[in-house]
Write an enzyme that holds these catalytic residues in place. Structure first.
Site, PDB file in Angstrom:
ATOM      1  N   HIS A   1     -11.376   5.176  -5.522  1.00 11.60           N
ATOM      2  CA  HIS A   1     -11.182   4.679  -4.148  1.00 11.60           C
ATOM      3  C   HIS A   1     -12.499   4.248  -3.480  1.00 11.60           C
ATOM      4  O   HIS A   1     -12.537   3.244  -2.768  1.00 11.60           O
ATOM      5  CB  HIS A   1     -10.489   5.764  -3.312  1.00 11.60           C
ATOM      6  CG  HIS A   1      -9.724   5.245  -2.148  1.00 11.60           C
ATOM      7  ND1 HIS A   1      -8.578   5.841  -1.678  1.00 11.60           N
ATOM      8  CD2 HIS A   1      -9.926   4.183  -1.340  1.00 11.60           C
ATOM      9  CE1 HIS A   1      -8.110   5.168  -0.634  1.00 11.60           C
ATOM     10  NE2 HIS A   1      -8.923   4.160  -0.400  1.00 11.60           N
TER      11      HIS A   1
ATOM     12  N   TYR B   1      -3.786   8.633   1.541  1.00 10.55           N
ATOM     13  CA  TYR B   1      -2.950   8.124   2.636  1.00 10.55           C
ATOM     14  C   TYR B   1      -1.909   9.153   3.068  1.00 10.55           C
ATOM     15  O   TYR B   1      -1.305   9.022   4.125  1.00 10.55           O
ATOM     16  CB  TYR B   1      -2.231   6.819   2.242  1.00 10.55           C
ATOM     17  CG  TYR B   1      -3.130   5.663   1.868  1.00 10.55           C
ATOM     18  CD1 TYR B   1      -4.502   5.669   2.151  1.00 10.55           C
ATOM     19  CD2 TYR B   1      -2.602   4.548   1.219  1.00 10.55           C
ATOM     20  CE1 TYR B   1      -5.309   4.604   1.794  1.00 10.55           C
ATOM     21  CE2 TYR B   1      -3.411   3.475   0.854  1.00 10.55           C
ATOM     22  CZ  TYR B   1      -4.766   3.512   1.143  1.00 10.55           C
ATOM     23  OH  TYR B   1      -5.555   2.456   0.785  1.00 10.55           O
TER      24      TYR B   1
ATOM     25  N   ASP C   1       0.887  -0.932  -2.832  1.00 12.09           N
ATOM     26  CA  ASP C   1      -0.469  -0.381  -2.932  1.00 12.09           C
ATOM     27  C   ASP C   1      -0.522   0.975  -2.241  1.00 12.09           C
ATOM     28  O   ASP C   1      -0.342   1.066  -1.027  1.00 12.09           O
ATOM     29  CB  ASP C   1      -1.467  -1.344  -2.285  1.00 12.09           C
ATOM     30  CG  ASP C   1      -2.896  -0.846  -2.438  1.00 12.09           C
ATOM     31  OD1 ASP C   1      -3.406  -0.863  -3.573  1.00 12.09           O
ATOM     32  OD2 ASP C   1      -3.484  -0.409  -1.425  1.00 12.09           O
TER      33      ASP C   1
ATOM     34  N   LYS D   1      -4.897   5.449  -6.064  1.00 11.13           N
ATOM     35  CA  LYS D   1      -6.360   5.592  -6.050  1.00 11.13           C
ATOM     36  C   LYS D   1      -6.779   7.050  -6.112  1.00 11.13           C
ATOM     37  O   LYS D   1      -6.137   7.923  -5.517  1.00 11.13           O
ATOM     38  CB  LYS D   1      -6.938   4.939  -4.785  1.00 11.13           C
ATOM     39  CG  LYS D   1      -6.458   3.499  -4.596  1.00 11.13           C
ATOM     40  CD  LYS D   1      -6.972   2.853  -3.322  1.00 11.13           C
ATOM     41  CE  LYS D   1      -6.217   1.574  -3.021  1.00 11.13           C
ATOM     42  NZ  LYS D   1      -4.971   1.809  -2.269  1.00 11.13           N
TER      43      LYS D   1
END
Length: 315
Positions: A114, A52, A47, A81
């Protein structure tokens, strides 16, 4: 109950591996190694998300895994996302292209919006002045085009309340396959779970252990007496019990770790189950959402004036 819940079938017909490695807050320099360990242990679901900041590192590892014959691309499930700054319909395909370039992939198995929150294009950080008016229907149409192109095999959302998911289902040509949300024994998403089930949307749980490594969240999910008691009775760790609970509730789970021993422990959730009498005890656990998304609400600058509005009262 079957002891092996290795996949969940989505409304697209695709089978998504039930346990995925979460990569939020996995530091660069550590995340690549964590992904490599996880794949060797048997994880087939990673994931990711552009925000990130570690997709490039993950991409390098994936490429090596494919080249070394450790795993085939078609045997891995990769989720990513769309970040809040890329909600403009013209920005959605470019955001996915960036993610595909970073991950060194031709397609993504699942691409999620997201948050139901829009921020100004190019803005950085979580300042309230970055917030702007979302237009989920137009963002979703751009997501549907990615699905049509085959670059995203399935599309979905993350952090959508029951109401926001319902509103999207009303207008969607391609219904969302997944709503990925915080879910663990201390926030079991009862209302959203029932709604997802009734509409054929899979609920996927992030922070399934209550984000014990997140310093700014006070989380004692794994210390709850119910988890400790059940773990002792079954000879498992509280983390394994929390993950197995998620699987038996019907959701995929996305535990994050960069430690080899924990990555292995978190995958040892097959071949056993929580018996019904112990499973029933989980419904007594007091409920509280950990990740409130307060940066996305602002009384004057935000589309959502309060966190209550962001979650439509599901707090």
């Amino acid at each position: 109950m079957s002891d092996d819940i290795r996949f969940f079938e989505l409304n697209t017909g695709a089978k998504m591996p039930s346990v995925g490695l979460g990569t939020w807050q996995s530091d660069p320099g550590l995340v690549g190694e964590a992904v490599a360990i996880a794949i060797k242990v048997g994880y087939r679901h990673i994931d990711c998300a552009q925000v990130y900041g570690n997709e490039k590192e993950i991409g390098i590892v994936l490429k090596k895994m494919f080249e070394d014959g450790i795993v085939k691309r078609e045997d891995l499930w990769i989720t990513s996302k769309l970040w809040c700054t890329d909600h403009g319909p013209e920005d959605v395909p470019e955001a996915l292209n960036r993610t595909l370039r970073d991950l060194q992939l031709d397609y993504i198995d699942l691409y999620l919006i997201h948050w139901p929150v829009r921020m100004k294009k190019g803005s950085v950080g979580f300042k309230p002045e970055n917030l702007t008016q979302p237009d989920i229907p137009s963002t979703w149409r751009a997501m549907e085009a990615l699905c049509d192109s085959g670059k995203a095999r399935a599309i979905g959302v993350s952090n959508f309340s029951t109401k926001k998911l319902g509103d999207l289902l009303e207008i969607a040509r391609v219904p969302p396959a997944v709503d990925q949300v915080e879910c663990h024994p201390s926030w079991d998403q009862r209302k959203l779970r029932a709604f997802c089930k009734s509409r054929g949307v899979h609920l996927s749980g992030y922070s399934p252990l209550g984000s014990p490594g997140t310093t700014w969240l006070k989380s004692d999910v794994l210390k709850h007496p119910v988890l400790k008691t059940v773990a002792e009775k079954l000879g498992k760790s509280p983390a394994q019990v929390a993950l197995r609970w998620g699987l038996q509730m019907g959701q995929s789970v996305l535990p994050k770790s960069t430690h080899e021993s924990r990555i292995k422990e978190n995958f040892d959730v097959f071949g056993w189950s929580i018996p019904e009498d112990l499973f029933a005890k989980f419904s007594d656990i007091e409920q509280a959402r950990l990740l409130r998304g307060s940066s996305f609400a602002h009384e004057t600058l935000g589309h959502y004036k309060t966190v209550e509005e962001l979650w439509d009262g599901e707090l």
